[in-house]
Design an enzyme around this catalytic site. Structure first.
Site, PDB file in Angstrom:
ATOM      1  NE  ARG A 104     -91.409 -26.856 119.516  1.00  0.00           N
ATOM      2  CZ  ARG A 104     -91.212 -27.466 118.365  1.00  0.00           C
ATOM      3  NH1 ARG A 104     -90.000 -27.599 117.886  1.00  0.00           N
ATOM      4  NH2 ARG A 104     -92.220 -27.942 117.681  1.00  0.00           N
ATOM      5  CB  CYS A 108     -92.563 -12.334 126.949  1.00  0.00           C
ATOM      6  SG  CYS A 108     -92.923 -10.614 126.495  1.00  0.00           S
ATOM      7  CG  ASN A 142     -88.270 -24.143 114.777  1.00  0.00           C
ATOM      8  OD1 ASN A 142     -87.580 -24.610 113.881  1.00  0.00           O
ATOM      9  ND2 ASN A 142     -89.419 -24.667 115.136  1.00  0.00           N
ATOM     10  CD  GLU A 143     -92.927 -24.787 113.008  1.00  0.00           C
ATOM     11  OE1 GLU A 143     -93.396 -25.138 114.096  1.00  0.00           O
ATOM     12  OE2 GLU A 143     -93.046 -25.469 111.987  1.00  0.00           O
ATOM     13  CB  CYS A 148     -96.826 -12.573 124.907  1.00  0.00           C
ATOM     14  SG  CYS A 148     -96.413 -12.264 126.636  1.00  0.00           S
ATOM     15  CB  CYS A 150     -96.704 -10.654 129.960  1.00  0.00           C
ATOM     16  SG  CYS A 150     -95.484  -9.735 129.012  1.00  0.00           S
ATOM     17  CB  CYS A 153     -97.183  -7.775 125.854  1.00  0.00           C
ATOM     18  SG  CYS A 153     -95.874  -8.880 125.263  1.00  0.00           S
ATOM     19  CD  GLU A 300     -89.173 -28.143 110.819  1.00  0.00           C
ATOM     20  OE1 GLU A 300     -90.217 -28.737 111.153  1.00  0.00           O
ATOM     21  OE2 GLU A 300     -88.567 -27.368 111.582  1.00  0.00           O
ATOM     22  CD1 TRP A 308     -94.826 -33.940 118.494  1.00  0.00           C
ATOM     23  CD2 TRP A 308     -95.436 -32.492 120.095  1.00  0.00           C
ATOM     24  NE1 TRP A 308     -94.257 -32.709 118.212  1.00  0.00           N
ATOM     25  CE2 TRP A 308     -94.618 -31.802 119.172  1.00  0.00           C
ATOM     26  CE3 TRP A 308     -95.947 -31.791 121.182  1.00  0.00           C
ATOM     27  CZ2 TRP A 308     -94.295 -30.455 119.312  1.00  0.00           C
ATOM     28  CZ3 TRP A 308     -95.627 -30.439 121.320  1.00  0.00           C
ATOM     29  CH2 TRP A 308     -94.801 -29.787 120.397  1.00  0.00           C
TER      30      TRP A 308
HETATM   31  C1  GLA Z   1     -92.266 -28.140 113.514  1.00  0.00           C
HETATM   32  C2  GLA Z   1     -90.975 -27.753 114.162  1.00  0.00           C
HETATM   33  C3  GLA Z   1     -90.018 -28.875 114.333  1.00  0.00           C
HETATM   34  C4  GLA Z   1     -90.732 -30.094 114.783  1.00  0.00           C
HETATM   35  C5  GLA Z   1     -91.811 -30.446 113.824  1.00  0.00           C
HETATM   36  C6  GLA Z   1     -92.529 -31.699 114.200  1.00  0.00           C
HETATM   37  O1  GLA Z   1     -92.294 -28.001 112.169  1.00  0.00           O
HETATM   38  O2  GLA Z   1     -90.328 -26.701 113.497  1.00  0.00           O
HETATM   39  O3  GLA Z   1     -89.066 -28.506 115.288  1.00  0.00           O
HETATM   40  O4  GLA Z   1     -91.255 -29.871 116.047  1.00  0.00           O
HETATM   41  O5  GLA Z   1     -92.732 -29.411 113.808  1.00  0.00           O
HETATM   42  O6  GLA Z   1     -93.320 -31.531 115.356  1.00  0.00           O
END
Ligand code: GLA
Ligand code: GLA
Length: 680
Positions: A104, A108, A142-143, A148, A150, A153, A300, A308
Site C-alpha cells: 500500500r 506518488c 492513512n499514515e 518520492c 520520481c 516530483c 488505532e 506481519w
Molecule cells: C498502521 C496502519 C494500520 C495497520 C496497523 C498495523 O497503524 O494504519 O492500517 O496497518 O498499522 O500494521
C-alpha cells in the site's frame, strides 16, 4: 460524548456476521467505529463504477446499535485497475527504483492522475455521506509519509524552489553550489538527492525534504477542501505516527486538521527485545498533542499482538487497558482500537484484533469490555479536561532533517537524544508539552531545545525573548550550527544563541565508540554528584558571560567547560555541551526542576507513571502501573478514585498494569491549557 470504539473492516467478513459484530461492539461499550480507509476496491470496483450499498448496510447495522462512524478516505491503498493505468502513478524510492504494486502507499503524492482519481472518490464519498446521521467525521488517507523521487516530483521540486528563492543566483549562493562546480544555470538542471548521486549538497537535500513534506500537506489539502465544502458538520483528521515518524513536518500536516489523531502500538516487532518503554508512549502522545496544542484522538490503539511476518509479544493481561488509559492521561479524548477481528488473510493476518481469527471474543475483548463499562462511567468526567505543562521541549523537524542528511556522528540520533532527555523529566512525573520552534513560549517555566542544530532568525529571536523575559532555556551540543539553508553559520558557535548562552564553542569533538569523557560538577547544588560519562559529540565551551556547571575530566580538554549556565535578561540559559546517558539527564532534570520550583508532588516506585489532566476546578491524576508486579504508592491526602468511587489515602496497592484516576480540587491556574477537541 467520550468516543470509545474500534477499527472495523466489514468488507472482510460475510454480511450475516455484521449484526453479531455490532452487538458485541455495543456490549463492549463501543460508540464509534472507523470504516473504509482501505476499501477503495469495494467502493469503486472498476473505473467510475461506484458502490456504497454495502457500506450503507454496514453503517445501518452499526447505527442500530448506537454506534457512530468515522469514514476513512481510501487513498492509501489504490486498487489495481487504477495503478495499472500508468507507471508514473508509482512512487520512486531514493535509490531511483520505482516501487511496484503489492503493498500500500505506493502512489506518488504529486501525480496529477492520482489527484484526479483521489478527488473523484473523495467527492463521491462526501456527497454520499455528507448528511448521513451516523457519520461524525473523516480520516484522510492513512499514515502519510514516504518521499518520492520520481520525475514528476523533480519538476515540482524545481517549481517549488522557484517560489522559495527570488532568483537562481540566490539559490546558488545559499546552497553554496560553487562547491564542486554545482552552479546551476537553469532551474531544470537541479537534481533530486537520489542515493545514486552520492552525498548531496546539504542545502539541496534539506529543501527537498521540505518539499516532500509540503507535497503531502498539499495532497491532504485537496481532500480537506472537498470534505469542508460537502461535509461541513463533520470533523476532519488524519492518523499520524507519533514522535518517531520523521519524514514529514507534522506541525504543518496538522495545521488544517480539526484535531490530530494517531496510531499507537507499544508492543511491536521492533520492541520485542527491548520491551515496552512507557516514556516512549508518553513522548509520542505529548508530541501529537503538541502539534496543535490540543487534545487528540487515538485512531488505532493496540488491541493484541502485532505482526506481519513476525508475531510480537502478546500484550500481558491488563496492558491494553493500561495503554489506553495512558493515552487518555496524555490528552486523548477518544480511543479507537485497531482492530475488531483478526484478519484471516492478507499481509496483516497476525495483527491481532479484539476477536480472534475465528471470531471468538478473546481475553483481550473481555479486558476492553471492562474498560468500556468504566468509560461509560468516567468518560464524561474526563472530557473537557486538558493537560497543562510548565515544561516544554522544542521539536524542530528542520534540525531533524538536517541530522538525517548529516548525523555528525554515526552514534548520534536526534530522536534518541530528544527521548533520553524527555525520559528524565517524565520519570519526575513532569508534564511536558512538545512545541514548535516558533511557538509562543511565554507560559512555560522551562524550555528544553535538544540539539537545535538549525536555527532561523525568528527562532533565535523567539528563544531570546523568552529568556529575556525570565524563562529558563536548556540547549545541548551542536546547537545553532546551521542557518535555514543548511549552511554553517559564519559565527562562533552556538551562532545566533551565543549571546543568550554566554558561551562560545571553542572546538568540538566527535568520539568513536571506544572513546568517552567524564564530567565533574562545579556548582554547590551538584558538587556531591559523582562523575558522569559523556561521549559521542562533545562541545568544548568557552564562557563569555556564563558560569561553569561542569567540566570535562579527560583528554586534551580536561578542565574545559562542558555545561554552563548564563543569566540573560531576567532568565537563564543552560548549555549542555556533550551527549550523556540517563545518569546525566536525571541529575540535570532534578537540578533544573528544583531551580524552577517544579518538584513532583507524588513519589512512586519506578515504572509507576503519574500524569495529570486538569479541569477548571478539578485535577485528575492518572496513576499508571507499568510494572508486571504489585506496587504500593503513598497518598498524603485523600483522593477519590473515579474508577471505583472509593476514597483513598495512605498506602494504596496497585495491581500489575492497573490504573487509578484520582480526583482532587484546586488546579494550578498558571500553566497553559491545551484546547479540548470539542472546541474545534
Ligand atoms: C498502521 C496502519 C494500520 C495497520 C496497523 C498495523 O497503524 O494504519 O492500517 O496497518 O498499522 O500494521
Ligand atoms: C579527497 C579529495 C578532496 C576532499 C578530501 C576530503 O582527498 O581529493 O577533494 O574531498 O578527500 O573528503
Amino acid at each position: 460524548m467520550f468516543y470509545f470504539g474500534v477499527d472495523y473492516y466489514p468488507e472482510h467478513w460475510p454480511e450475516e456476521r455484521w449484526p453479531i459484530d455490532a452487538r458485541l461492539m455495543a456490549e463492549a461499550g463501543f460508540n464509534v467505529v472507523r470504516l473504509a480507509e482501505f476499501a477503495w476496491s469495494n467502493m469503486e470496483p472498476s473505473d467510475g463504477q461506484f458502490d456504497f450499498d454495502w457500506l450503507d448496510r454496514a453503517i445501518d447495522i452499526l447505527q442500530s446499535q448506537g454506534i457512530r462512524v468515522v469514514l476513512g478516505t481510501p487513498t492509501a491503498s489504490p486498487p489495481p485497475w487504477l495503478m495499472s493505468k500508468s507507471p508514473q502513478l508509482f512512487r520512486v524510492r531514493e535509490d531511483g527504483i520505482r516501487v511496484t504494486f503489492g503493498n500500500r502507499r505506493e502512489y506518488c503524492p504529486n501525480n496529477s492522475l492520482y489527484h484526479e482519481y483521489t478527488q473523484r472518490i473523495v467527492t463521491k464519498m462526501a456527497e454520499h455521506y455528507g448528511n448521513h446521521p451516523a457519520v461524525i467525521g473523516w480520516q484522510i488517507d492513512n499514515e502519510f509519509g514516504d518521499r518520492c523521487y520520481c520525475s514528476t516530483c523533480a519538476e515540482k521540486f524545481q517549481t517549488w524552489l522557484r517560489s522559495r528563492y527570488e532568483a537562481l543566483d540566490e539559490l546558488n549562493h545559499k546552497w553554496g553550489t560553487v562547491f564542486w562546480s554545482h552552479v546551476y544555470n537553469d532551474w531544470s538542471e537541479i537534481p533530486l538527492p537520489l542515493t545514486t548521486g552520492g552525498s548531496p549538497n546539504p542545502g539541496l537535500a534539506l529543501d527537498f525534504y521540505r518539499f516532500c513534506s509540503d507535497s503531502y500537506v498539499a495532497y491532504q489539502q485537496t481532500q480537506i477542501d472537498i470534505l469542508r465544502t460537502k461535509c461541513s458538520n463533520h470533523f476532519i483528521t488524519h492518523n499520524l505516527m507519533g514522535f518517531k515518524y520523521d519524514r514529514l513536518n507534522y506541525f504543518d500536516l496538522a495545521r488544517n486538521l480539526d484535531f490530530v489523531a494517531w496510531d499507537i502500538y507499544p508492543r511491536m516487532q521492533w520492541t520485542m527485545e527491548t520491551g515496552v518503554d512507557p516514556s516512549s508512549n508518553a513522548l509520542n502522545h505529548d508530541t501529537m498533542r503538541g502539534l496543535k496544542s490540543k487534545n487528540i484522538w487515538v485512531m488505532e490503539q493496540q488491541a493484541g499482538p502485532g505482526g506481519w511476518e513476525i508475531i510480537s509479544v502478546n500484550p500481558r493481561p491488563g496492558e491494553l487497558r493500561l495503554w489506553a488509559y495512558q493515552s487518555i492521561a496524555h490528552g486523548a479524548d477518544a480511543i479507537v482500537f485497531f482492530r475488531w477481528r483478526t484478519a484471516r488473510f492478507g499481509t496483516e493476518q497476525y495483527w491481532h484484533g479484539l476477536l480472534d481469527h475465528d471470531a471468538s471474543p478473546s481475553r483481550r475483548y473481555e479486558e476492553i469490555k471492562r474498560m468500556g463499562a468504566e468509560i461509560k462511567e468516567v468518560g464524561d468526567q474526563i472530557l473537557g479536561s486538558q493537560v497543562r505543562s510548565s515544561v516544554a521541549m522544542m521539536l524542530s523537524y528542520e534540525s531533524r532533517f538536517a541530522f538525517q542528511i548529516q548525523p555528525n556522528n554515526p552514534r548520534f540520533s536526534y530522536p534518541e537524544h530528544f527521548h533520553q532527555i524527555y525520559r528524565a523529566f517524565h520519570q519526575q512525573h513532569v508534564s511536558i508539552d512538545i512545541v514548535a520552534p516558533n511557538a509562543d513560549l511565554s507560559a512555560y517555566k522551562l524550555i528544553i531545545a535538544p540539539a537545535l542544530h538549525l536555527i532561523s532568525d525568528a527562532t533565535a529571536e523567539n528563544l531570546k525573548r523568552y529568556v529575556q523575559a525570565g524563562g529558563m532555556l536548556v540547549v545541548t551540543q551542536r546547537t545553532g550550527v546551521k542557518d535555514e539553508s543548511n549552511t554553517v553559520v559564519n559565527q562562533r558557535l552556538p551562532g545566533l544563541l551565543a549571546e543568550v548562552c554566554g558561551v562560545e564553542v571553542e572546538e568540538y569533538d566527535s568520539l568513536s565508540s571506544h572513546m568517552q569523557n567524564n564530567l565533574e560538577f562545579m556548582i554547590p547544588e551538584l558538587t556531591d554528584s559523582a562523575c558522569v560519562p559523556v561521549g559521542v559529540l562533545c562541545d568544548i565551551l568557552k564562557p563569555t558571560t556564563a558560569t561553569v556547571v561542569a567540566r570535562y575530566t579527560q583528554d586534551y580538554y580536561a578542565g574545559k567547560p562542558a555545561i554552563t549556565t548564563n543569566h540573560f535578561g531576567m532568565g537563564r540559559a543552560i548549555y549542555i555541551g556533550a551527549v550523556g546517558n540517563a545518569q546525566l539527564y536525571d541529575l540535570v532534570a532534578k537540578w533544573l526542576l528544583d531551580g524552577a520550583g517544579l518538584q513532583d508532588t507524588f513519589s512512586t516506585p519506578s515504572g509507576v507513571e503519574v500524569t495529570k489532566r486538569t479541569h477548571k476546578n478539578k485535577m485528575l491524576h492518572f496513576i499508571l502501573n507499568h510494572n508486571d508486579a504489585l506496587q504500593t504508592i503513598h497518598l498524603e491526602t485523600s483522593y477519590m478514585n473515579l474508577l471505583d468511587g472509593k476514597q483513598l489515602q495512605g498506602d494504596v496497592q496497585l495491581d500489575p498494569f492497573d490504573v487509578l484516576i484520582l480526583a482532587s480540587s484546586s488546579p494550578d491556574q498558571k500553566t497553559p491549557l491545551s484546547q479540548d477537541v470539542s472546541n474545534s
